[in-house]
Scaffold this motif. Structure first.
Motif: not given
Ligand SMILES: CC(C)(COP(=O)(O)OP(=O)(O)OC[C@H]1O[C@@H](n2cnc3c(N)ncnc32)[C@H](O)[C@@H]1OP(=O)(O)O)[C@@H](O)C(=O)NCCC(=O)NCCS
Length: 176
Positions: A21-23, A98-100, A132-137
């Motif tokens: 589903e995620s992919w 996502c995003g919670r 999106a994932a790059i921003g998260f990391y």
């Molecule tokens: C990537 C993924 C795991 C992130 O999980 P998530 O639950 O959506 O992210 P979270 O809500 O835990 O975010 C944690 C923090 O990262 C920040 N963040 C998330 N996405 C961001 C982005 N694109 N840019 C900047 N910051 C971001 C959030 O704002 C939060 O910070 P804050 O509390 O200061 O606001 C999820 O979106 C996902 O499953 N994506 C699809 C699969 C994927 O790409 N996996 C990674 C493969 S390498």
């Protein structure tokens, strides 16, 4: 109420369904349409049944679950990349959740286990178009340090290694 626990073979089909589903939601244009519209679930099910039936020592797969079922998962291997104590191989949150904060909590669960085992560092590979994932990391202190290519399902896509040379940095970021 979210529960975090180690995945077992009993979870293989649900993990595979969430992975597929995620992919399908996020990897369109990265992986071939024929794969995403076709055998992705069967291929992932075979993968997870094998991985969870025959886990290697120290490999880690943690799922998050609510009463309605699995909401996400993270998997880590310990011997995947020279110079790093662990490789985060998969991290997926159910698309509508996502995003919670769940991705950070899942990663935090895995990192806590690695820290307790004395693992000093970690890395992962992320597709370059997965902004999106790059921003998260990046938010969690990850540092991009080299580029490569991933070959999967008949497709080749550029990817980037993200590193945490000090795993304590990621541990703190997951708690913040
Ligand atoms: C990537 C993924 C795991 C992130 O999980 P998530 O639950 O959506 O992210 P979270 O809500 O835990 O975010 C944690 C923090 O990262 C920040 N963040 C998330 N996405 C961001 C982005 N694109 N840019 C900047 N910051 C971001 C959030 O704002 C939060 O910070 P804050 O509390 O200061 O606001 C999820 O979106 C996902 O499953 N994506 C699809 C699969 C994927 O790409 N996996 C990674 C493969 S390498």
């Amino acid at each position: 109420m979210t529960e975090f626990r180690d995945a077992g073979l009993v979870d293989a089909d649900a993990v595979a369904a969430l992975h597929a589903e995620s992919w399908r939601a996020h990897y369109r244009g990265i992986l071939p349409d024929a794969y995403l519209d076709g055998q992705v679930f069967q291929e992932r099910r075979a993968f997870w049944q094998d991985a969870l039936r025959n886990p290697r020592v120290d490999d880690l797969t943690i799922v998050s679950a609510e009463a309605t079922g699995l909401t996400g998962f993270v998997s880590v291997v310990r011997d995947g990349e020279p110079g790093f104590g662990a490789v985060i191989e998969n991290l997926h949150v159910r698309p509508q959740l996502c995003g919670r904060g769940l991705g950070r909590r899942l990663l935090g669960e895995a990192v806590a286990r690695l820290m307790a085992a004395g693992v000093p560092s970690a890395c992962l590979w992320v597709y370059d178009v997965n902004e999106a994932a790059i921003g998260f990391y990046a938010r969690l202190g990850g540092i991009p340090d080299k580029h490569g290519f991933d070959d999967f399902a008949g497709a080749r896509a550029p990817d980037t290694r993200i590193v945490w040379p000090d795993l304590a940095v990621l541990e703190r970021a997951c708690k913040s």
